[in-house]
Write an enzyme that holds these catalytic residues in place. Structure first.
Site, PDB file in Angstrom:
ATOM      1  N   SER A 103     -47.176   4.900  46.842  1.00 55.72           N
ATOM      2  CA  SER A 103     -47.427   4.328  48.171  1.00 55.72           C
ATOM      3  C   SER A 103     -46.185   4.420  49.047  1.00 55.72           C
ATOM      4  O   SER A 103     -45.083   4.118  48.606  1.00 55.72           O
ATOM      5  CB  SER A 103     -47.844   2.865  48.047  1.00 55.72           C
ATOM      6  OG  SER A 103     -49.040   2.738  47.313  1.00 55.72           O
ATOM      7  N   ASN A 156     -59.552  -0.032  34.392  1.00 57.55           N
ATOM      8  CA  ASN A 156     -60.237  -1.147  33.741  1.00 57.55           C
ATOM      9  C   ASN A 156     -60.604  -0.823  32.300  1.00 57.55           C
ATOM     10  O   ASN A 156     -60.709  -1.726  31.460  1.00 57.55           O
ATOM     11  CB  ASN A 156     -61.484  -1.535  34.540  1.00 57.55           C
ATOM     12  CG  ASN A 156     -61.127  -2.354  35.770  1.00 57.55           C
ATOM     13  OD1 ASN A 156     -59.960  -2.442  36.153  1.00 57.55           O
ATOM     14  ND2 ASN A 156     -62.122  -2.969  36.381  1.00 57.55           N
ATOM     15  N   GLU A 157     -60.806   0.473  31.989  1.00 57.87           N
ATOM     16  CA  GLU A 157     -61.071   0.843  30.597  1.00 57.87           C
ATOM     17  C   GLU A 157     -59.862   0.522  29.723  1.00 57.87           C
ATOM     18  O   GLU A 157     -60.006  -0.026  28.613  1.00 57.87           O
ATOM     19  CB  GLU A 157     -61.408   2.336  30.508  1.00 57.87           C
ATOM     20  CG  GLU A 157     -62.754   2.722  31.098  1.00 57.87           C
ATOM     21  CD  GLU A 157     -62.744   2.819  32.617  1.00 57.87           C
ATOM     22  OE1 GLU A 157     -63.817   2.989  33.204  1.00 57.87           O
ATOM     23  OE2 GLU A 157     -61.653   2.723  33.216  1.00 57.87           O
ATOM     24  N   GLU A 217     -43.828 -10.192  38.370  1.00 57.52           N
ATOM     25  CA  GLU A 217     -44.351 -10.425  39.712  1.00 57.52           C
ATOM     26  C   GLU A 217     -45.873 -10.557  39.750  1.00 57.52           C
ATOM     27  O   GLU A 217     -46.443 -10.857  40.793  1.00 57.52           O
ATOM     28  CB  GLU A 217     -43.939  -9.256  40.632  1.00 57.52           C
ATOM     29  CG  GLU A 217     -42.450  -9.039  40.700  1.00 57.52           C
ATOM     30  CD  GLU A 217     -41.695 -10.254  41.215  1.00 57.52           C
ATOM     31  OE1 GLU A 217     -42.251 -11.012  42.018  1.00 57.52           O
ATOM     32  OE2 GLU A 217     -40.560 -10.455  40.788  1.00 57.52           O
ATOM     33  N   GLN A 271     -42.636   3.681  44.399  1.00 57.27           N
ATOM     34  CA  GLN A 271     -42.624   3.643  42.936  1.00 57.27           C
ATOM     35  C   GLN A 271     -43.021   5.003  42.382  1.00 57.27           C
ATOM     36  O   GLN A 271     -44.067   5.544  42.758  1.00 57.27           O
ATOM     37  CB  GLN A 271     -43.616   2.575  42.474  1.00 57.27           C
ATOM     38  CG  GLN A 271     -43.516   2.231  41.007  1.00 57.27           C
ATOM     39  CD  GLN A 271     -44.318   0.976  40.697  1.00 57.27           C
ATOM     40  OE1 GLN A 271     -43.950  -0.127  41.106  1.00 57.27           O
ATOM     41  NE2 GLN A 271     -45.422   1.130  40.015  1.00 57.27           N
ATOM     42  N   GLY A 272     -42.190   5.570  41.535  1.00 57.11           N
ATOM     43  CA  GLY A 272     -42.456   6.870  40.938  1.00 57.11           C
ATOM     44  C   GLY A 272     -42.753   6.736  39.455  1.00 57.11           C
ATOM     45  O   GLY A 272     -41.907   7.090  38.618  1.00 57.11           O
ATOM     46  N   SER A 319     -46.599   6.881  37.980  1.00 56.50           N
ATOM     47  CA  SER A 319     -47.768   7.683  37.585  1.00 56.50           C
ATOM     48  C   SER A 319     -47.549   9.173  37.837  1.00 56.50           C
ATOM     49  O   SER A 319     -46.848   9.564  38.767  1.00 56.50           O
ATOM     50  CB  SER A 319     -49.001   7.219  38.357  1.00 56.50           C
ATOM     51  OG  SER A 319     -49.338   5.887  38.037  1.00 56.50           O
TER      52      SER A 319
END
Length: 399
Positions: free
Chosen positions: A161, A378-379, A244, A126-127, A129
């Site tokens: 990843s 999480n922020e 998903e 996955q590209g 970020s």
């Protein structure tokens, strides 16, 4: 789900198949390197699952999937997790995100070209970020400029990843720099073997190197590899990835329950003096608290799956589940470290196919910090919860 769910026969069938086919001792065979032996193991396991109909239980039968109902998929997740089946880590993006993207926004030619290849072992990454666009994904700066029948792409991605050996990449790139951030992004299916693509592994604190930086220099992407309409990539990415989320969290909840069993074994283990950690009041209190939180997490996941059935997608509760899971995981792993003592500090690797709850407590604890960042920090998730669940006003935009 339990034996009263009307699926007891199906559950027994899944359990029997898994017991007969899960490779014995698979976890102990692999170190931190995602090497050729591990990739071969993952490909062989994919083929084994495919023969049983479990490689892609959520896929439609017409595309080679299991075609199982959502209730049946839940049973499969539960039984495979409880029996510690090897997760298909190399194929997670392909089987989940690529499939959802192609079914939602791809065309027939793209589906016919890629879906059979995925079941044959094609690895996807996955590209999304970038170094300056992680939490604020809409701020990505990778550019794609159309020139005739191709888009020429330049930019950099990070935290991809398995990119070092992936065949394809789900790529987001900006095609209209003048449009508002979310409206100028397009979605592409990038061939990772294209000239100008370079993937560099990132060494993590645990010694693993599953993530990569991806550098794109004058990479040509055919117009036929554009998914949906130009500048519609943000909407496609949001809708297909959220589709998903529910079942993925359900699998995590089952693996977390299994981790609690390992914690219980630790606190009951007898020392040389005949005592065990469970004799300590404070240890029992911490254990009961964690056990209660795991039960609550599993209930939250069940609720999210029920919403998935009712609405066809997940809502803002996915942010609540993500925050709860990531922070509970940290507390559980820290508790495991305190129980395991010095022995856990001597472990220098854990199997690359193991989950975040491998029983190698110090390494699991280090790994757990990644979960408060991955999938949106999480922020950011707390801001979404405040705005979409609690109805709080949006944060002011700096002028």
């Amino acid at each position: 789900m339990t034996s009263s769910d009307g699926l007891s026969d199906f559950r027994a069938e899944v359990r029997a198949w898994a017991e007969n086919h899960i490779p014995v001792g698979w976890e102990s065979r692999f170190g931190v390197a995602v090497d050729d032996e591990f990739r071969t193991f993952q490909r062989d396991w994919l083929r084994t699952l495919r023969t049983g109909g479990y490689a892609a239980p959520h896929w439609a039968k017409e595309w080679g999937g299991g075609g199982y109902s959502l209730a049946e998929q839940i049973v499969i997740f539960e039984e495979f997790s409880r029996l510690n089946a090897p997760p298909l880590r190399n194929y997670f993006v392909a089987l989940n995100h690529a499939y959802a993207t192609l079914m939602h926004a791809g065309n027939d030619e793209q589906r016919q070209r890629h879906l059979p290849a995925i079941l044959d072992g094609e690895v996807w990454c996955q590209g999304f970020s970038e170094p300056g666009a992680g939490s604020d994904l809409a701020g990505l700066r990778t550019r794609a400029v159309r020139t005739g029948d191709v888009y020429v792409v330049n930019g950099q991605k990070v935290w991809s990843s398995r990119a070092a050996f992936a065949d394809r990449c789900l790529l987001l790139a900006r095609t209209d720099p003048k449009a508002p951030k979310r409206r100028g992004i397009s979605y592409f299916l990038l061939d990772m073997k294209s000239p100008g693509v370079e993937a560099r592994p990132i060494r993590q604190a645990t010694g693993a190197a599953e993530f990569c930086e991806v550098f794109l220099t004058d990479v040509e992407v055919p117009v036929t590899d554009l998914v949906g309409e130009e500048n519609d990539g943000w909407k496609i990415a949001q809708s297909t990835l959220s589709a998903e989320r529910g079942l993925a969290q359900l699998e995590l909840s089952e693996r977390m329950a299994a981790a609690m069993s390992m914690v219980e074994a630790l606190i009951r283990e007898r020392r040389s003096d005949g005592r065990s950690a469970i004799d300590d009041d404070s240890v029992r209190e911490q254990f009961v608290t964690l056990q209660t939180e795991v039960v609550l997490f599993r209930r939250l996941c069940k609720k999210m799956v029920e919403d998935l059935v009712r609405r066809g997608g997940t809502g803002p509760e996915s942010s609540i589940v993500k925050v709860f899971y990531s922070e509970l995981l940290q507390r559980m792993m820290a508790f495991g470290v305190s129980l395991a003592g010095l022995d856990t500090h001597r472990l220098t690797f854990k199997p690359v196919s193991a989950g975040y709850e491998s029983g190698r407590w110090m390494l699991d604890y280090i790994d757990s910090f990644g979960w408060v960042i991955a999938g949106g920090t999480n922020e950011i998730q707390r801001s979404l919860i405040g705005e979409r669940v609690l109805g709080l006003p949006r944060e002011p935009v700096p002028t």
